[in-house]
Design a protein around this motif. Structure first.
Motif, PDB file in Angstrom:
ATOM      1  N   ALA A  11       0.358  -0.998  -0.350  1.00 57.60           N
ATOM      2  CA  ALA A  11       0.199  -0.317  -0.380  1.00 57.60           C
ATOM      3  C   ALA A  11       1.039   1.491   0.200  1.00 57.60           C
ATOM      4  O   ALA A  11       0.527   2.251  -0.566  1.00 57.60           O
ATOM      5  CB  ALA A  11      -1.267  -0.350   1.261  1.00 57.60           C
ATOM      6  N   GLU A  15       1.025   6.297  -3.895  1.00 61.79           N
ATOM      7  CA  GLU A  15       0.144   7.837  -3.278  1.00 61.79           C
ATOM      8  C   GLU A  15      -1.260   7.601  -3.809  1.00 61.79           C
ATOM      9  O   GLU A  15      -1.283   7.192  -5.388  1.00 61.79           O
ATOM     10  CB  GLU A  15       1.550   8.600  -3.526  1.00 61.79           C
ATOM     11  N   ASP A  16      -1.460   8.584  -3.570  1.00 64.90           N
ATOM     12  CA  ASP A  16      -2.930   9.399  -3.927  1.00 64.90           C
ATOM     13  C   ASP A  16      -2.536   9.599  -5.075  1.00 64.90           C
ATOM     14  O   ASP A  16      -1.964  10.985  -4.988  1.00 64.90           O
ATOM     15  CB  ASP A  16      -2.988  10.617  -2.719  1.00 64.90           C
ATOM     16  N   ARG A  33      -4.901   4.345  -6.664  1.00 62.06           N
ATOM     17  CA  ARG A  33      -5.125   5.056  -5.534  1.00 62.06           C
ATOM     18  C   ARG A  33      -5.778   6.300  -4.852  1.00 62.06           C
ATOM     19  O   ARG A  33      -5.462   7.494  -5.869  1.00 62.06           O
ATOM     20  CB  ARG A  33      -4.069   5.388  -4.434  1.00 62.06           C
ATOM     21  N   GLY A  35      -6.778   8.709  -1.825  1.00 61.98           N
ATOM     22  CA  GLY A  35      -7.286   8.441  -1.069  1.00 61.98           C
ATOM     23  C   GLY A  35      -7.118   7.721  -0.064  1.00 61.98           C
ATOM     24  O   GLY A  35      -6.645   7.270  -0.592  1.00 61.98           O
ATOM     25  N   GLU A  36      -8.270   7.091   0.470  1.00 66.19           N
ATOM     26  CA  GLU A  36      -7.890   5.841   1.128  1.00 66.19           C
ATOM     27  C   GLU A  36      -8.441   4.882   0.222  1.00 66.19           C
ATOM     28  O   GLU A  36      -8.442   3.365   0.829  1.00 66.19           O
ATOM     29  CB  GLU A  36      -8.487   5.509   2.807  1.00 66.19           C
ATOM     30  N   GLN A  37      -8.931   4.237  -1.016  1.00 64.51           N
ATOM     31  CA  GLN A  37      -9.227   4.038  -1.673  1.00 64.51           C
ATOM     32  C   GLN A  37      -8.756   3.507  -2.547  1.00 64.51           C
ATOM     33  O   GLN A  37      -7.839   4.631  -3.714  1.00 64.51           O
ATOM     34  CB  GLN A  37     -10.538   4.434  -2.710  1.00 64.51           C
ATOM     35  N   ILE A  94      -7.729  -2.399   0.344  1.00 63.46           N
ATOM     36  CA  ILE A  94      -6.139  -2.246   1.119  1.00 63.46           C
ATOM     37  C   ILE A  94      -6.343  -3.708   1.928  1.00 63.46           C
ATOM     38  O   ILE A  94      -7.314  -3.128   3.076  1.00 63.46           O
ATOM     39  CB  ILE A  94      -5.797  -1.313   1.376  1.00 63.46           C
TER      40      ILE A  94
END
Length: 103
Positions: A11, A15-16, A33, A35-37, A94
């Motif tokens: 992960a 990076e975003d 990626r 954000g967090e998705q 993730i």
């Protein structure tokens, strides 16, 4: 054959707003990626022979590096000409330190 989750990268490697190439067996993937998705698409433009993982990410879309057509990263749907056909989208997540894709 049942679907399985496969670890494709760490992960922390993505990076975003970035895209990276990955592979599960003979299936080339573009992994994103936001954000967090995380999201995964087949890494071949439906309009021609171009790798989406070499494209430009902007506003939730990936631009084909050859034709400049846009695909929605979340579902592979075409967003602008010349692309008309979607690309395959695969579930991604993730899990711990890994990005996993389900095939």
């Amino acid at each position: 054959m049942s679907k399985q989750w496969h670890s494709v990268m760490k992960a922390g490697e993505l990076e975003d707003g970035e895209v990276a190439a990955a592979r599960i067996g003979d299936m080339p993937l573009a992994v994103f990626r936001l954000g967090e998705q995380v999201f995964a698409l087949h890494d071949l433009c439906s309009h021609g022979n171009a790798r989406l993982s070499e494209g430009f990410v902007e506003d939730g879309c990936i631009e084909c590096p050859l034709h400049q057509g846009l695909f929605d990263i979340r579902n592979g749907c075409p967003m602008s000409p010349p692309v008309k056909e979607p690309v395959a989208s695969f579930p991604a997540r993730i899990e711990g330190d890994d990005i996993q894709v389900c095939l």
